[in-house]
Design an enzyme around this catalytic site. Structure first.
Site, PDB file in Angstrom:
ATOM      1  N   GLU A  46       0.821  -1.213   0.000  1.00  0.00           N
ATOM      2  CA  GLU A  46       0.000   0.000   0.000  1.00  0.00           C
ATOM      3  C   GLU A  46       0.860   1.270   0.000  1.00  0.00           C
ATOM      4  OE1 GLU A  46      -2.975   0.249  -0.740  1.00  0.00           O
ATOM      5  OE2 GLU A  46      -3.744  -1.777  -0.470  1.00  0.00           O
ATOM      6  N   TYR A 129      -6.636   6.267   4.434  1.00  0.00           N
ATOM      7  CA  TYR A 129      -6.758   5.218   3.414  1.00  0.00           C
ATOM      8  C   TYR A 129      -5.952   3.979   3.817  1.00  0.00           C
ATOM      9  CZ  TYR A 129      -5.649   2.312  -0.470  1.00  0.00           C
ATOM     10  OH  TYR A 129      -5.454   1.186  -1.234  1.00  0.00           O
ATOM     11  N   ASP A 147      -9.846   5.281  -2.015  1.00  0.00           N
ATOM     12  CA  ASP A 147      -8.749   5.927  -2.744  1.00  0.00           C
ATOM     13  C   ASP A 147      -9.348   6.764  -3.882  1.00  0.00           C
ATOM     14  OD1 ASP A 147      -9.483   4.095  -4.664  1.00  0.00           O
ATOM     15  OD2 ASP A 147      -7.466   3.299  -4.999  1.00  0.00           O
TER      16      ASP A 147
HETATM   17  N1  ADE Z   1      -4.814  -3.998  -4.256  1.00  0.00           N
HETATM   18  C1  ADE Z   1      -4.873  -3.643  -2.967  1.00  0.00           C
HETATM   19  N2  ADE Z   1      -4.534  -2.353  -2.810  1.00  0.00           N
HETATM   20  C2  ADE Z   1      -4.210  -1.900  -4.036  1.00  0.00           C
HETATM   21  C3  ADE Z   1      -3.772  -0.670  -4.547  1.00  0.00           C
HETATM   22  N3  ADE Z   1      -3.561   0.347  -3.733  1.00  0.00           N
HETATM   23  N4  ADE Z   1      -3.565  -0.577  -5.854  1.00  0.00           N
HETATM   24  C4  ADE Z   1      -3.744  -1.633  -6.662  1.00  0.00           C
HETATM   25  N5  ADE Z   1      -4.159  -2.816  -6.240  1.00  0.00           N
HETATM   26  C5  ADE Z   1      -4.394  -2.956  -4.951  1.00  0.00           C
END
Ligand code: ADE
Length: 312
Positions: A46, A129, A147
């Protein structure tokens, strides 16, 4: 009797179910989404994914976890090694934050990434987040994970506007929370499914509406795709910016296996003022240590002692 056009409207429950089913068929197979992924692996992914595209994160994620498979392993190394290992992922302050996070987890949580959102939020560099992404993707909790992609998906599919307005953590979390199924495992799956639909189909430019599983209830489509007319973020250029110069200075230090003299940095960029400004910013951010002998180094750890005999 007047015949009103019926507007199909998905219930929050249907919306999450439809997107989750789509996810089952279309999701990318990414290493941080597997069954046996640890909370540390989720945390590392993350932080890396915050400002770097998936394809560039993949090799860095692998290398990082091979070297530091647990928070305790990273905490034992110096922040400078974390910055070196960060390589060309960009925004290297994230490496320092990840290192500080590892230290906090090793010291205050017995080396285990906490599962509680409040405890996660108290870790260095972990915001609204990331804390909820870890609680959800690592621990299967029911948390709104919001996000940019999710904000845009909700703005369009639910609110009928072309894009999300300015961020408001409280409002954004509440808007997504309403859409989550009650059962934690189903909610966690819906959360990752919303992110993936926003990333792959409901994209900022050229959304692929014909491939969208919720097109029949999408408020934006039903309103005739009105253009977004709210505030916009400025497009960031890179070439010639202080950020580019900071990157070049960091390249010099990452490539050296010992502290470097100022002259080694001087050749990285011709504009003296801009170079000095970039160096000052890196020192202020703790990414570069100015040594008493005038040389420059990647940051040493709290317990790290530099060998005084090595300076000269
Ligand atoms: N899977 C889990 N978190 C993610 C992220 N931030 N971007 C892409 N795939 C993900």
């Amino acid at each position: 009797m007047c015949q009103h056009e019926r507007v199909p409207e998905a219930s929050p429950h249907e919306f999450a179910t439809t997107v989750s089913t789509w996810y089952g068929e279309h999701a990318r197979d990414l290493p941080w989404r597997g069954e046996n992924v640890t909370a540390w692996e989720v945390l590392v992914s993350e932080i890396m994914l915050q400002q770097t595209p998936v394809q560039r994160v993949l090799p860095a994620y692998d290398a990082w976890l091979k070297r530091w498979p647990t928070p305790a392993a990273l905490a034992k190394d110096s922040p400078g090694e974390a910055v070196r290992m960060w390589g060309k992922l960009g925004y290297p302050r994230r490496a320092l934050r990840l290192h500080a996070c590892a230290e906090a987890i090793a010291e205050h949580h017995a080396g285990i990434v906490p599962d509680d959102v409040e405890a996660l939020l108290a870790l260095p560099g972990i915001g609204a987040y990331t804390a909820r992404a870890i609680a959800t993707f690592a621990y299967g909790q029911r948390q709104p994970v919001v996000d940019t992609n999710v904000r845009r998906l909700i703005a369009r599919a639910i609110d009928g506007t072309g894009d999300a307005g300015p961020t408001s953590t409280t409002r954004d979390l509440a808007a997504v929370e309403r859409l989550l199924p009650a059962q934690p495992a189903a909610a966690a799956r819906a959360s990752i499914a919303f992110m993936e639909l926003g990333a792959l189909v409901c994209t900022a430019r050229n959304p692929r509406c014909s491939a969208c599983p919720v097109r029949s209830s999408c408020a934006w489509r039903l309103a005739g795709y009105p253009a977004y007319d709210g505030p916009t973020r400025p497009v960031q250029r890179f070439a010639g910016t202080d950020r580019q110069v900071r990157g070049l200075l960091m390249d010099v230090l990452r490539g050296a296996d010992a502290p470097v003299p100022g002259s080694a940095l001087d050749i990285s960029w011709p504009d003296l003022d801009q170079r000095a400004r970039a160096l000052d910013a890196l020192i202020a951010d703790g990414l570069i240590d100015p040594l008493p002998d005038g040389r420059f180094a990647l940051p040493a750890g709290r317990g790290d002692q530099r060998d005084p005999a090595a300076s000269g």
